[in-house]
Design a protein around this motif. Structure first.
Motif, PDB file in Angstrom:
ATOM      1  N   ALA A  39      -4.581  -6.555   8.005  1.00  0.00           N
ATOM      2  CA  ALA A  39      -4.239  -5.280   8.775  1.00  0.00           C
ATOM      3  C   ALA A  39      -5.079  -4.078   8.224  1.00  0.00           C
ATOM      4  CB  ALA A  39      -2.956  -4.940   9.039  1.00  0.00           C
ATOM      5  N   TYR A  40      -5.340  -4.060   6.999  1.00  0.00           N
ATOM      6  CA  TYR A  40      -6.126  -3.060   6.217  1.00  0.00           C
ATOM      7  C   TYR A  40      -7.546  -3.013   6.674  1.00  0.00           C
ATOM      8  CZ  TYR A  40      -8.194  -0.524   2.260  1.00  0.00           C
ATOM      9  OH  TYR A  40      -8.716   0.505   1.081  1.00  0.00           O
ATOM     10  N   ILE A  41      -8.008  -4.013   6.416  1.00  0.00           N
ATOM     11  CA  ILE A  41      -9.554  -4.208   6.729  1.00  0.00           C
ATOM     12  C   ILE A  41      -9.659  -4.174   8.265  1.00  0.00           C
ATOM     13  CG2 ILE A  41     -11.431  -5.868   6.793  1.00  0.00           C
ATOM     14  CD1 ILE A  41     -10.341  -7.020   3.996  1.00  0.00           C
ATOM     15  N   GLU A  42      -9.093  -4.807   9.308  1.00  0.00           N
ATOM     16  CA  GLU A  42      -9.375  -4.730  10.513  1.00  0.00           C
ATOM     17  C   GLU A  42      -8.785  -3.421  11.296  1.00  0.00           C
ATOM     18  OE1 GLU A  42     -11.159  -7.032  12.434  1.00  0.00           O
ATOM     19  OE2 GLU A  42     -11.418  -7.897  10.520  1.00  0.00           O
ATOM     20  N   GLU A  43      -8.021  -2.798  10.378  1.00  0.00           N
ATOM     21  CA  GLU A  43      -7.544  -1.597  11.141  1.00  0.00           C
ATOM     22  C   GLU A  43      -6.707  -1.684  12.367  1.00  0.00           C
ATOM     23  OE1 GLU A  43     -10.862   1.421  11.400  1.00  0.00           O
ATOM     24  OE2 GLU A  43     -10.843   1.476   9.301  1.00  0.00           O
ATOM     25  N   ILE A  44      -5.670  -2.774  12.229  1.00  0.00           N
ATOM     26  CA  ILE A  44      -4.866  -3.036  13.322  1.00  0.00           C
ATOM     27  C   ILE A  44      -3.320  -2.978  12.874  1.00  0.00           C
ATOM     28  CG2 ILE A  44      -6.495  -4.653  14.341  1.00  0.00           C
ATOM     29  CD1 ILE A  44      -5.119  -7.068  12.961  1.00  0.00           C
TER      30      ILE A  44
ATOM     31  N   LYS B 187      12.739   2.120  -3.665  1.00  0.00           N
ATOM     32  CA  LYS B 187      14.055   1.447  -4.184  1.00  0.00           C
ATOM     33  C   LYS B 187      14.083  -0.017  -3.674  1.00  0.00           C
ATOM     34  CE  LYS B 187      16.594   5.588  -4.952  1.00  0.00           C
ATOM     35  NZ  LYS B 187      16.048   5.644  -6.301  1.00  0.00           N
ATOM     36  N   LYS B 188      14.818  -0.846  -4.552  1.00  0.00           N
ATOM     37  CA  LYS B 188      14.955  -1.871  -4.054  1.00  0.00           C
ATOM     38  C   LYS B 188      15.395  -1.933  -2.741  1.00  0.00           C
ATOM     39  CE  LYS B 188      17.618  -6.376  -5.040  1.00  0.00           C
ATOM     40  NZ  LYS B 188      18.658  -6.789  -5.913  1.00  0.00           N
ATOM     41  N   GLY B 189      14.575  -2.964  -1.741  1.00  0.00           N
ATOM     42  CA  GLY B 189      15.130  -2.975  -0.378  1.00  0.00           C
ATOM     43  C   GLY B 189      14.128  -2.269   0.585  1.00  0.00           C
ATOM     44  N   GLU B 190      13.470  -1.263  -0.062  1.00  0.00           N
ATOM     45  CA  GLU B 190      12.719  -0.295   0.793  1.00  0.00           C
ATOM     46  C   GLU B 190      11.368  -1.098   1.285  1.00  0.00           C
ATOM     47  OE1 GLU B 190      12.184   4.159   0.431  1.00  0.00           O
ATOM     48  OE2 GLU B 190      12.841   3.739  -1.631  1.00  0.00           O
ATOM     49  N   ALA B 191      10.676  -0.857   2.466  1.00  0.00           N
ATOM     50  CA  ALA B 191       9.731  -1.187   3.024  1.00  0.00           C
ATOM     51  C   ALA B 191       8.574  -0.349   2.617  1.00  0.00           C
ATOM     52  CB  ALA B 191       9.808  -1.613   4.302  1.00  0.00           C
ATOM     53  N   LEU B 192       7.355  -0.883   2.212  1.00  0.00           N
ATOM     54  CA  LEU B 192       5.952  -0.134   2.411  1.00  0.00           C
ATOM     55  C   LEU B 192       5.599  -0.145   3.476  1.00  0.00           C
ATOM     56  CD1 LEU B 192       6.691  -1.202  -0.810  1.00  0.00           C
ATOM     57  CD2 LEU B 192       4.456  -0.644  -1.453  1.00  0.00           C
ATOM     58  N   ILE B 193       5.482  -1.497   3.877  1.00  0.00           N
ATOM     59  CA  ILE B 193       4.831  -1.637   5.515  1.00  0.00           C
ATOM     60  C   ILE B 193       5.610  -2.507   6.285  1.00  0.00           C
ATOM     61  CG2 ILE B 193       2.898  -2.876   6.621  1.00  0.00           C
ATOM     62  CD1 ILE B 193       1.222  -2.209   4.047  1.00  0.00           C
ATOM     63  N   SER B 194       5.748  -2.233   7.626  1.00  0.00           N
ATOM     64  CA  SER B 194       6.544  -3.044   8.557  1.00  0.00           C
ATOM     65  C   SER B 194       6.027  -3.409   9.448  1.00  0.00           C
ATOM     66  CB  SER B 194       7.815  -2.102   9.062  1.00  0.00           C
ATOM     67  OG  SER B 194       8.734  -1.869   7.734  1.00  0.00           O
ATOM     68  N   PRO B 195       6.099  -4.253  10.316  1.00  0.00           N
ATOM     69  CA  PRO B 195       5.313  -4.679  11.614  1.00  0.00           C
ATOM     70  C   PRO B 195       5.217  -3.553  12.395  1.00  0.00           C
ATOM     71  CG  PRO B 195       6.900  -6.452  10.783  1.00  0.00           C
ATOM     72  CD  PRO B 195       7.203  -5.311  10.115  1.00  0.00           C
ATOM     73  N   GLY B 196       3.827  -3.346  13.073  1.00  0.00           N
ATOM     74  CA  GLY B 196       3.681  -2.363  13.907  1.00  0.00           C
ATOM     75  C   GLY B 196       3.036  -1.169  13.335  1.00  0.00           C
ATOM     76  N   GLN B 197       3.057  -0.951  12.007  1.00  0.00           N
ATOM     77  CA  GLN B 197       2.553  -0.018  11.318  1.00  0.00           C
ATOM     78  C   GLN B 197       1.014  -0.002  10.872  1.00  0.00           C
ATOM     79  OE1 GLN B 197       5.135   0.168   7.849  1.00  0.00           O
ATOM     80  NE2 GLN B 197       5.352   2.582   8.350  1.00  0.00           N
ATOM     81  N   TYR B 198       0.238   0.773  11.028  1.00  0.00           N
ATOM     82  CA  TYR B 198      -1.307   0.778  10.373  1.00  0.00           C
ATOM     83  C   TYR B 198      -1.314   0.857   9.099  1.00  0.00           C
ATOM     84  CZ  TYR B 198      -3.131   0.872  15.289  1.00  0.00           C
ATOM     85  OH  TYR B 198      -3.253   0.486  16.557  1.00  0.00           O
ATOM     86  N   VAL B 199      -2.100   0.195   8.541  1.00  0.00           N
ATOM     87  CA  VAL B 199      -1.959  -0.250   7.104  1.00  0.00           C
ATOM     88  C   VAL B 199      -3.280   0.704   6.610  1.00  0.00           C
ATOM     89  CG1 VAL B 199      -2.324  -1.459   5.072  1.00  0.00           C
ATOM     90  CG2 VAL B 199      -1.147  -2.397   7.341  1.00  0.00           C
ATOM     91  N   LYS B 200      -2.966   1.968   5.902  1.00  0.00           N
ATOM     92  CA  LYS B 200      -3.853   2.982   5.481  1.00  0.00           C
ATOM     93  C   LYS B 200      -4.137   2.889   4.016  1.00  0.00           C
ATOM     94  CE  LYS B 200      -2.971   5.926   9.719  1.00  0.00           C
ATOM     95  NZ  LYS B 200      -2.549   7.037   9.938  1.00  0.00           N
ATOM     96  N   TRP B 201      -3.151   2.376   3.239  1.00  0.00           N
ATOM     97  CA  TRP B 201      -3.178   2.171   1.936  1.00  0.00           C
ATOM     98  C   TRP B 201      -3.450   1.064   1.088  1.00  0.00           C
ATOM     99  CZ3 TRP B 201      -1.936   7.124  -0.289  1.00  0.00           C
ATOM    100  CH2 TRP B 201      -1.508   7.993   0.400  1.00  0.00           C
ATOM    101  N   PHE B 202      -4.086   1.201  -0.035  1.00  0.00           N
ATOM    102  CA  PHE B 202      -4.293  -0.016  -0.729  1.00  0.00           C
ATOM    103  C   PHE B 202      -3.308   0.468  -2.208  1.00  0.00           C
ATOM    104  CE2 PHE B 202      -6.808  -2.676  -3.727  1.00  0.00           C
ATOM    105  CZ  PHE B 202      -6.678  -3.844  -2.826  1.00  0.00           C
ATOM    106  N   TYR B 203      -2.649  -0.495  -2.647  1.00  0.00           N
ATOM    107  CA  TYR B 203      -1.694  -0.337  -3.786  1.00  0.00           C
ATOM    108  C   TYR B 203      -1.855  -1.105  -4.927  1.00  0.00           C
ATOM    109  CZ  TYR B 203       1.311   0.708   0.194  1.00  0.00           C
ATOM    110  OH  TYR B 203       1.698   1.483   1.498  1.00  0.00           O
TER     111      TYR B 203
END
Length: 190
Positions: free
Chosen positions: A82-87, A32-48
């Protein structure tokens, strides 16, 4: 899912069997409008892949929001660094409209690449396009005047002006909302 198939095939000749193998891993997600897919501190495991809607990609600090990109229909996206570096991410990916995305886990991307050279080629070429776009964007911010950046965005992506709040457009252009307003007035009066 048809648009996603077409997008993948715009990068590489992929057989039906290989494409179907890869597509089994994608999950349809809605935001929904306003929802975060990714926020600081999260590990990025998805490609969209963005099927419908608009996503803003930005950082936020004491000086406010700094928009780096807007993703719209038919774009692949993630926080690539973050996705590539896994950070952990230092950025946000947030829906600026209601969105439908197809998401694939990094481990499933790798399975697809291991399964097919054509899928691996698609992955390499799509990443190259992302890097070139980031380089192009940085050059524009450094080398074009404020007004030229505005006019270029108006020419290349006019729908953003109806889809995204003006303060985010201003941030994307490296301007304040007041600066954007002045440019718009100056152009209208000329």
């Amino acid at each position: 899912m048809e648009k996603l198939k077409h997008k993948i095939r715009s990068y590489a000749e992929v057989s039906d069997a290989d494409l179907n193998y890869s597509l089994q891993f994608y999950q349809k997600l809605t935001y929904k409008k306003g929802e975060a897919l990714i926020s600081p501190g999260q590990y990025v495991k998805w490609f969209y892949y963005l099927d419908k809607g608009c996503i803003s990609y930005y950082t936020e600090d004491d000086d406010g929001i700094k928009v780096m990109e807007f993703f719209t229909e038919d774009d692949f996206f993630t926080d690539l660094y973050a996705y590539i570096e896994e950070i952990p991410a230092t950025t946000y990916l947030r829906a600026t409209e209601n969105c439908v995305v197809y998401a694939i886990l990094k481990e499933d991307v790798q399975k697809s690449f291991d399964h097919s050279h054509d899928l691996e080629r698609f992955g390499r070429l799509s990443m190259q396009v992302s890097f070139v776009e980031m380089f192009r964007r940085n050059n524009q911010l450094k080398n074009l005047s404020n007004q030229k950046r505005y006019l270029r965005l108006l020419e290349k992506r006019p729908s953003l002006f109806q889809r995204v709040p003006q303060y985010l457009i201003a941030s994307y252009l490296g301007l304040t909302p007041v600066g954007l307003s002045k440019i718009r007035k100056r152009i209208k009066s000329s």
